[in-house]
Design an enzyme around this catalytic site. Structure first.
Site, short mmCIF file in Angstrom:
data_model
loop_
_atom_site.label_atom_id
_atom_site.label_comp_id
_atom_site.label_asym_id
_atom_site.label_seq_id
_atom_site.Cartn_x
_atom_site.Cartn_y
_atom_site.Cartn_z
CB SER A 80 79.80 -24.15 26.45
OG SER A 80 80.47 -23.00 25.73
N GLY A 133 71.63 -13.07 32.18
CA GLY A 133 71.33 -13.36 33.54
C GLY A 133 71.15 -14.89 33.65
CG ASP A 191 67.72 -18.11 24.30
OD1 ASP A 191 67.46 -17.12 24.26
OD2 ASP A 191 68.89 -18.60 24.60
CG ASN A 194 82.60 -9.07 22.29
OD1 ASN A 194 82.54 -7.87 22.16
ND2 ASN A 194 81.50 -9.66 22.02
N GLY A 199 87.33 -14.71 21.36
CA GLY A 199 86.86 -15.76 20.56
C GLY A 199 88.02 -17.13 20.77
CD GLU A 217 70.31 -10.08 27.07
OE1 GLU A 217 70.54 -10.33 25.89
OE2 GLU A 217 70.25 -10.84 27.70
CB THR A 228 86.37 -13.08 25.49
OG1 THR A 228 85.08 -12.08 24.97
CG2 THR A 228 86.20 -13.37 27.00
CG ASP A 231 76.04 -15.49 28.65
OD1 ASP A 231 76.39 -14.29 28.91
OD2 ASP A 231 74.95 -15.84 28.03
#
Length: 306
Positions: free
Chosen positions: A283, A41, A13, A182, A223, A138, A221, A253
């Site tokens: 997180s 993953g 990333d 989501n 938010g 992905e 989910t 994740d």
């Protein structure tokens, strides 16, 4: 036997932090940049491992420096390394922009993630004998479906996080024990319009549409609102935690990994949902993807009865 086998992507990333994300044709100046190991993953494997689970990861990397960094990181996190090295593709990477509202835009180059032989996955499932199999979208749709089907035939609990959105064959749904979209992904997969942000009847109706196709449980989910679970005999809602968000990359994740951690620890579904909510909330108060995930020690004060 291990607790969880994660099958999924690994992307390096590259993140730019900006005041606002650029419009078409617009250039904006970054206030800061970062490079972190990611991919859904890898992220979910880290979340599972930090949640205290015996975790293995199956995925593909290139024969490059990014691939070496991933292998070193897996060893550091105590994750069993079952990675395949692609002869022709580089390790995947992602370009991410995060604005002052902690909202993000992501562009992914899949690279080696699409060069993962199913034989590698099949061997891992049969040899590792996981209690849970966790996947995302992905990697190739064919590998996702074959993995779910094999795990289902072996009595392994299957969890699919359908991100990023990909149209799935109806056959795939009947092999899924927990689907964890989501709200946007749920709307796309079900074909139902979801106009409200509240975890109410619209979400329940969309979840029911997927359960008619064979999914056992749909865990959505929503938010900062938290999450809600729809299954054959129950509908549960777990409120989110109020925090000051800095970066929401990887929150989903983190949620998925800690949901499984809660289940392995013997929490009931509602308790596991709240446990996952708390981990995800922590997180997003930190920068970065997997590097922002809390350890189980940080969640030790969690009391499922409160």
């Amino acid at each position: 036997m291990i607790d969880v086998l994660v099958v999924g992507s690994l992307n390096m990333d590259h993140t730019a932090y900006v005041e606002k994300r650029p419009k078409a044709g617009e250039t904006v100046i970054a206030k800061g940049v970062g490079k972190t190991l990611g991919g859904k993953g890898f992220n979910q494997a880290v979340a599972c491992a930090r949640g205290g689970l015996k975790t293995a990861l199956v995925g593909a990397i290139g024969k490059d420096e990014d691939g070496k960094e991933f292998k070193e990181a897996l060893a550091k996190e105590g994750i069993i390394d079952l990675l395949s090295e692609s002869e022709k593709e580089p390790t995947g990477f992602a370009l991410i922009t995060v604005d002052d509202k902690s909202e993000n835009s992501i562009v992914v180059s899949q690279g080696a993630n699409m060069d993962l032989p199913f034989e590698v996955i099949e061997k891992a499932i049969k040899e590792q004998e996981p209690k849970y199999l966790l996947l995302q979208l992905e990697i190739s749709k064919e590998n996702v479906q074959k993995s779910l089907q094999l795990a289902n035939s072996l009595g392994i609990c299957t969890i699919l996080n359908p991100a990023p959105y990909m149209k799935l064959d109806d056959e795939t749904f009947k092999y899924i024990d927990f689907l964890t979209p989501n709200k946007v992904e749920l709307e796309a997969l079900s074909g139902n319009d979801i106009l409200s942000n509240l975890p109410g009847y619209e979400i329940k109706n969309a979840a029911n549409a997927l359960m008619k196709k064979g999914v056992k449980n749909v865990l959505v989910t929503v938010g900062k609102m938290g999450c809600c679970l729809n299954s054959k005999d129950r509908y549960e809602y777990a409120a989110g935690y109020t925090v000051e968000a800095l970066d929401t990359v990887g929150a989903g994740d983190c949620f998925n990994g800690y949901f499984i951690s809660g289940l392995v620890r013997g929490y009931n579904l509602y308790e596991a949902m709240r446990f996952a909510n708390k981990a995800a909330a922590i997180s997003i108060t930190r920068r970065g993807g997997s590097i922002s995930f809390p350890t189980y020690q940080e969640l030790l004060p969690f009391n499922p009865n409160k």
